[in-house]
Design an enzyme around this catalytic site. Structure first.
Site, PDB file in Angstrom:
ATOM      1  N   CYS A 114       0.802  -1.222   0.000  1.00 59.18           N
ATOM      2  CA  CYS A 114       0.000   0.000   0.000  1.00 59.18           C
ATOM      3  C   CYS A 114       0.840   1.281   0.000  1.00 59.18           C
ATOM      4  O   CYS A 114       0.359   2.340  -0.397  1.00 59.18           O
ATOM      5  CB  CYS A 114      -0.941  -0.006   1.193  1.00 59.18           C
ATOM      6  SG  CYS A 114      -1.866  -1.548   1.352  1.00 59.18           S
ATOM      7  N   HIS A 250      -3.484   6.719   0.120  1.00 58.18           N
ATOM      8  CA  HIS A 250      -3.798   5.370  -0.345  1.00 58.18           C
ATOM      9  C   HIS A 250      -5.287   5.126  -0.180  1.00 58.18           C
ATOM     10  O   HIS A 250      -5.860   5.354   0.901  1.00 58.18           O
ATOM     11  CB  HIS A 250      -2.995   4.349   0.464  1.00 58.18           C
ATOM     12  CG  HIS A 250      -3.503   2.950   0.335  1.00 58.18           C
ATOM     13  ND1 HIS A 250      -3.688   2.330  -0.879  1.00 58.18           N
ATOM     14  CD2 HIS A 250      -3.890   2.048   1.285  1.00 58.18           C
ATOM     15  CE1 HIS A 250      -4.163   1.113  -0.662  1.00 58.18           C
ATOM     16  NE2 HIS A 250      -4.289   0.919   0.629  1.00 58.18           N
ATOM     17  N   ASN A 280      -9.850  -1.131  -3.637  1.00 60.89           N
ATOM     18  CA  ASN A 280      -8.490  -0.897  -3.151  1.00 60.89           C
ATOM     19  C   ASN A 280      -7.532  -1.670  -4.051  1.00 60.89           C
ATOM     20  O   ASN A 280      -7.500  -2.897  -4.039  1.00 60.89           O
ATOM     21  CB  ASN A 280      -8.399  -1.389  -1.703  1.00 60.89           C
ATOM     22  CG  ASN A 280      -7.008  -1.269  -1.100  1.00 60.89           C
ATOM     23  OD1 ASN A 280      -6.011  -1.161  -1.796  1.00 60.89           O
ATOM     24  ND2 ASN A 280      -6.940  -1.319   0.221  1.00 60.89           N
TER      25      ASN A 280
END
Length: 323
Positions: A114, A250, A280
């Site tokens: 991430c 993020h 995501n």
């Protein structure tokens, strides 16, 4: 010489799984709207037979199509992924051949999640400003859905697949286009977002080899660590929250992002929330969100943008950039 982000290409695989599809296929007691309220996600793109390098190639080709002659100028390729094609060789070497890059182009993989784009960007800045490279191609590509257990609603409702290709180049300027980085690691959190038994270390106490995520622990880590990170980034640049024109974090899920926005007291109109149609996508989430903000005209040339990555590892990092 200073390093600057010149352009970003991206690619999302064509297959889409909507919330309605997941509710029906998994037999969930949740509704599609329940999933959206919990995650901020309505659909996610997922691979079928494609691998991370395939997505990366498509993202890079989009970038090259917009920037004629760039292919021949790339002298350093960084491929960031936690779902690389092979254990060895480096997927970056495969990409060098597939993309037709020069044989005098360096090519390396970095295994980061991430915060991967932030780490890759810090490497690109260092390579350019130390005169090792002139044009760096940073590809982030993830196929996390290959690791997800089909009936795990906590991960399948969140993660998607995708790739970005970012061109970072040198420029003759005294202005700082990519500011100082603040980076960090706490390996004590490694077990909270992990895929067991897919590498050389076999954990005989854990039979599963799918993605495991402890959502509450990651949420707590984020709320404790990221406000401190933002404070340190601002201190390094001698700035305040009000000096930043736009924030791209993020894109983990809307629940976490909204809590961070409130805790940091960032005006909502300056805080990017762009995962509704992608989910995501791990290391590719920041550059994708940044490029789409540019396309929506929310980010314009000369603006100061804070980029922040955090998650698997635990790992985190951030910086302030100017386009």
């Amino acid at each position: 010489m200073k390093a600057v982000i010149q352009d970003i290409g991206y690619y999302l695989p064509p297959k889409v799984e909507t919330n309605e599809y997941l509710v029906d296929e998994m037999g969930l007691s949740w509704t599609a709207d329940d999933i959206f309220k919990k995650t901020g996600i309505k659909q996610r793109h997922v691979v079928e037979d494609e691998c991370a390098s395939d997505l990366g190639v498509s993202a890079a080709e989009e970038l090259f199509n917009r920037n004629k002659g760039l292919r021949e100028q790339i002298d350093y390729l960084i491929f960031c992924s936690q779902s690389s094609d092979y254990v060895l060789p480096a997927t970056a070497c495969v990409l060098q051949k597939t993309l037709g890059l020069s044989k005098y182009c360096a090519a390396i993989d970095i295994n980061q999640g991430c915060s991967g784009f932030i780490y890759g960007l810090s490497l690109a800045k260092g390579l350019i400003e130390s005169c090792v490279a002139t044009n760096v191609l940073l590809i982030t590509a993830e196929t996390y859905t290959k690791y997800i257990q089909k009936m795990d609603k906590s991960t399948r409702t969140i993660f998607g697949d995708g790739a970005t290709a970012t061109w970072i180049s040198s420029c003759n300027s005294e202005d700082e286009y990519i500011g100082s980085f603040v980076l960090g690691t706490d390996g004590r959190g490694a077990e909270n977002l992990i895929v067991h038994n897919r590498g050389a270390r076999i954990d005989r106490e854990v039979e599963d080899n799918h993605l495991f995520m402890d959502g509450p622990e990651i949420f707590q880590f984020t709320l404790i660590t990221i406000p401190k990170l933002v404070k340190n980034i601002l201190a390094k640049g001698n700035m305040t929250i009000d000096d930043i024109d736009y924030f791209v974090f993020h894109q983990a899920n809307a629940f976490i992002l909204k809590h961070l926005c409130t805790k940091l007291k960032v005006p909502k109109e300056k805080f990017c929330l762009d995962l509704e149609n992608t989910g995501n996508i791990v290391s590719a989430s920041i550059p994708l969100a940044l490029q789409r903000a540019i396309e929506r005209n929310e980010v314009k040339r000369g603006m100061k943008i804070m980029l922040v990555g955090f998650g698997v590892g635990y790992s985190w990092g951030g910086c302030i950039v100017k386009l």
